[in-house]
Write a protein that holds these residues in place. Structure first.
Motif, PDB file in Angstrom:
ATOM      1  N   ILE A 108     -26.225   6.179 -10.493  1.00 54.59           N
ATOM      2  CA  ILE A 108     -24.794   6.207 -10.373  1.00 54.59           C
ATOM      3  C   ILE A 108     -24.113   5.339  -9.701  1.00 54.59           C
ATOM      4  CG2 ILE A 108     -22.904   7.997 -10.100  1.00 54.59           C
ATOM      5  CD1 ILE A 108     -24.744  10.162 -11.188  1.00 54.59           C
ATOM      6  N   LYS A 109     -24.750   5.041  -8.456  1.00 56.54           N
ATOM      7  CA  LYS A 109     -24.011   4.313  -7.615  1.00 56.54           C
ATOM      8  C   LYS A 109     -24.084   2.708  -8.092  1.00 56.54           C
ATOM      9  CE  LYS A 109     -22.998   7.084  -4.255  1.00 56.54           C
ATOM     10  NZ  LYS A 109     -21.935   7.543  -3.715  1.00 56.54           N
ATOM     11  N   ARG A 110     -25.154   2.494  -8.826  1.00 57.30           N
ATOM     12  CA  ARG A 110     -25.350   1.217  -9.188  1.00 57.30           C
ATOM     13  C   ARG A 110     -24.207   0.995 -10.267  1.00 57.30           C
ATOM     14  NH1 ARG A 110     -31.474   0.464 -10.592  1.00 57.30           N
ATOM     15  NH2 ARG A 110     -31.963   0.002  -8.594  1.00 57.30           N
ATOM     16  N   LEU A 111     -23.931   1.923 -11.230  1.00 59.40           N
ATOM     17  CA  LEU A 111     -22.861   1.801 -12.350  1.00 59.40           C
ATOM     18  C   LEU A 111     -21.673   1.814 -11.637  1.00 59.40           C
ATOM     19  CD1 LEU A 111     -24.079   4.464 -14.949  1.00 59.40           C
ATOM     20  CD2 LEU A 111     -23.919   1.706 -15.131  1.00 59.40           C
ATOM     21  N   GLU A 112     -21.104   2.563 -10.605  1.00 58.22           N
ATOM     22  CA  GLU A 112     -19.789   2.382  -9.858  1.00 58.22           C
ATOM     23  C   GLU A 112     -19.656   0.910  -9.377  1.00 58.22           C
ATOM     24  OE1 GLU A 112     -20.064   5.300  -6.798  1.00 58.22           O
ATOM     25  OE2 GLU A 112     -19.529   6.990  -8.379  1.00 58.22           O
ATOM     26  N   LEU A 113     -20.774   0.235  -8.931  1.00 58.06           N
ATOM     27  CA  LEU A 113     -20.627  -1.014  -8.344  1.00 58.06           C
ATOM     28  C   LEU A 113     -20.154  -1.793  -9.283  1.00 58.06           C
ATOM     29  CD1 LEU A 113     -23.321  -0.753  -5.431  1.00 58.06           C
ATOM     30  CD2 LEU A 113     -20.929  -0.939  -5.031  1.00 58.06           C
ATOM     31  N   SER A 114     -21.003  -1.740 -10.427  1.00 57.03           N
ATOM     32  CA  SER A 114     -20.832  -2.753 -11.561  1.00 57.03           C
ATOM     33  C   SER A 114     -19.416  -2.492 -12.056  1.00 57.03           C
ATOM     34  CB  SER A 114     -21.888  -2.289 -12.532  1.00 57.03           C
ATOM     35  OG  SER A 114     -23.200  -2.659 -12.271  1.00 57.03           O
ATOM     36  N   ILE A 115     -18.990  -1.290 -12.258  1.00 53.59           N
ATOM     37  CA  ILE A 115     -17.501  -1.092 -12.848  1.00 53.59           C
ATOM     38  C   ILE A 115     -16.537  -1.760 -11.743  1.00 53.59           C
ATOM     39  CG2 ILE A 115     -15.772   0.759 -13.370  1.00 53.59           C
ATOM     40  CD1 ILE A 115     -18.233   2.760 -14.371  1.00 53.59           C
ATOM     41  N   GLU A 116     -16.943  -1.372 -10.455  1.00 48.44           N
ATOM     42  CA  GLU A 116     -15.828  -2.196  -9.567  1.00 48.44           C
ATOM     43  C   GLU A 116     -15.897  -3.544  -9.819  1.00 48.44           C
ATOM     44  OE1 GLU A 116     -15.689  -2.260  -4.726  1.00 48.44           O
ATOM     45  OE2 GLU A 116     -16.134  -0.216  -5.658  1.00 48.44           O
ATOM     46  N   HIS A 117     -17.044  -4.107  -9.920  1.00 45.31           N
ATOM     47  CA  HIS A 117     -17.208  -5.662  -9.765  1.00 45.31           C
ATOM     48  C   HIS A 117     -16.508  -6.153 -11.265  1.00 45.31           C
ATOM     49  CE1 HIS A 117     -19.055  -9.555  -9.283  1.00 45.31           C
ATOM     50  NE2 HIS A 117     -19.530  -9.491 -10.641  1.00 45.31           N
ATOM     51  N   LEU A 118     -16.696  -5.244 -12.321  1.00 47.65           N
ATOM     52  CA  LEU A 118     -15.898  -5.650 -13.604  1.00 47.65           C
ATOM     53  C   LEU A 118     -14.336  -5.618 -13.485  1.00 47.65           C
ATOM     54  CD1 LEU A 118     -18.129  -4.125 -16.127  1.00 47.65           C
ATOM     55  CD2 LEU A 118     -17.708  -6.641 -15.835  1.00 47.65           C
ATOM     56  N   GLU A 119     -14.126  -4.571 -12.616  1.00 48.30           N
ATOM     57  CA  GLU A 119     -12.413  -4.320 -12.452  1.00 48.30           C
ATOM     58  C   GLU A 119     -11.957  -5.684 -11.592  1.00 48.30           C
ATOM     59  OE1 GLU A 119     -12.290  -0.515 -10.494  1.00 48.30           O
ATOM     60  OE2 GLU A 119     -11.754   0.411 -12.503  1.00 48.30           O
ATOM     61  N   GLN A 120     -12.795  -6.062 -10.746  1.00 54.79           N
ATOM     62  CA  GLN A 120     -12.290  -7.167  -9.929  1.00 54.79           C
ATOM     63  C   GLN A 120     -12.265  -8.615 -10.434  1.00 54.79           C
ATOM     64  OE1 GLN A 120     -14.969  -7.505  -6.523  1.00 54.79           O
ATOM     65  NE2 GLN A 120     -14.008  -5.613  -5.583  1.00 54.79           N
ATOM     66  N   LYS A 121     -13.110  -8.887 -11.611  1.00 55.57           N
ATOM     67  CA  LYS A 121     -13.240  -9.879 -12.534  1.00 55.57           C
ATOM     68  C   LYS A 121     -11.908  -9.997 -13.507  1.00 55.57           C
ATOM     69  CE  LYS A 121     -18.098 -11.446 -13.292  1.00 55.57           C
ATOM     70  NZ  LYS A 121     -19.042 -11.572 -14.274  1.00 55.57           N
ATOM     71  N   ILE A 122     -11.486  -8.648 -14.007  1.00 51.24           N
ATOM     72  CA  ILE A 122     -10.583  -8.625 -14.630  1.00 51.24           C
ATOM     73  C   ILE A 122      -9.253  -8.654 -14.188  1.00 51.24           C
ATOM     74  CG2 ILE A 122      -8.965  -6.715 -16.394  1.00 51.24           C
ATOM     75  CD1 ILE A 122     -11.942  -5.543 -16.940  1.00 51.24           C
ATOM     76  N   GLU A 123      -9.020  -8.432 -13.151  1.00 53.25           N
ATOM     77  CA  GLU A 123      -7.805  -8.534 -12.119  1.00 53.25           C
ATOM     78  C   GLU A 123      -7.653 -10.006 -11.679  1.00 53.25           C
ATOM     79  OE1 GLU A 123      -8.025  -5.826  -8.861  1.00 53.25           O
ATOM     80  OE2 GLU A 123      -7.700  -4.230 -10.320  1.00 53.25           O
ATOM     81  N   THR A 124      -8.790 -10.776 -11.541  1.00 53.19           N
ATOM     82  CA  THR A 124      -8.478 -12.263 -11.152  1.00 53.19           C
ATOM     83  C   THR A 124      -8.282 -12.919 -12.298  1.00 53.19           C
ATOM     84  OG1 THR A 124     -10.782 -12.528 -10.867  1.00 53.19           O
ATOM     85  CG2 THR A 124      -9.526 -11.895  -9.239  1.00 53.19           C
TER      86      THR A 124
END
Length: 124
Positions: A108-124
Motif C-alpha cells: 500500500i505504501k508503494r502504491l501511495e508513492l507511485s500515485i504521488e509520483h504520477l500526480e507530480q508528473k501530471i502537474e509538471t
C-alpha cells in the motif's frame, strides 16, 4: 504491428517489471524478523512463547499417549495432544497473518508513492 505482437510485447514488459518487484521482496526470515519490530512486538513475543509451550506440551502428551497402558489414559493424553496441536497451529496462523499484514502495508505504501509520483508528473 499486429495486435497479437503488441499484446505479447506488453505482457513481456509487465513480466519484467513484476520480476523486479518480486526481487525486492524480503525473504521469509526477513519477514519473520520484521514482525518483531512492529507495534505488536510484545504480542508477537508472547505468542512465540505460547507456541513453544504448546510444542513442548504436544510432544510430551504424544509421548504419554504412546506409553499409556489403559484406554482412559490414551484418551486423556490424545485429547491433550490434539488441543496442543490446535493451539499451536492457531497461534502460528496468527503470526503468519501478521506477516501478511506487514507485506500488504508495504505494498500500500508503494502504491501511495507511485500515485504521488504520477500526480507530480501530471502537474509538471
Amino acid at each position: 504491428m499486429k495486435i497479437d505482437e503488441r499484446i505479447k510485447k506488453e505482457l513481456e514488459s509487465e513480466s519484467e517489471q513484476l520480476d523486479k518487484i518480486l526481487a525486492q521482496e524480503p525473504g521469509l526470515f526477513n519477514q519473520v524478523t520484521s514482525i518483531f519490530k512492529g507495534s505488536l512486538k510484545g504480542w508477537v513475543i508472547m505468542v512465540n512463547i505460547a507456541v513453544m509451550i504448546f510444542t513442548v506440551l504436544m510432544f510430551w502428551s504424544g509421548y504419554e499417549f504412546f506409553m499409556a497402558s489403559s484406554t482412559d489414559d490414551r484418551i486423556f493424553w490424545g485429547v491433550i495432544a490434539l488441543a496442543a496441536i490446535k493451539g499451536q497451529v492457531s497461534l502460528k496462523e496468527w503470526l503468519f497473518s501478521e506477516m501478511r499484514r506487514n507485506s500488504l502495508m508495504r505494498e500500500i505504501k508503494r502504491l501511495e508513492l507511485s500515485i504521488e509520483h504520477l500526480e507530480q508528473k501530471i502537474e509538471t
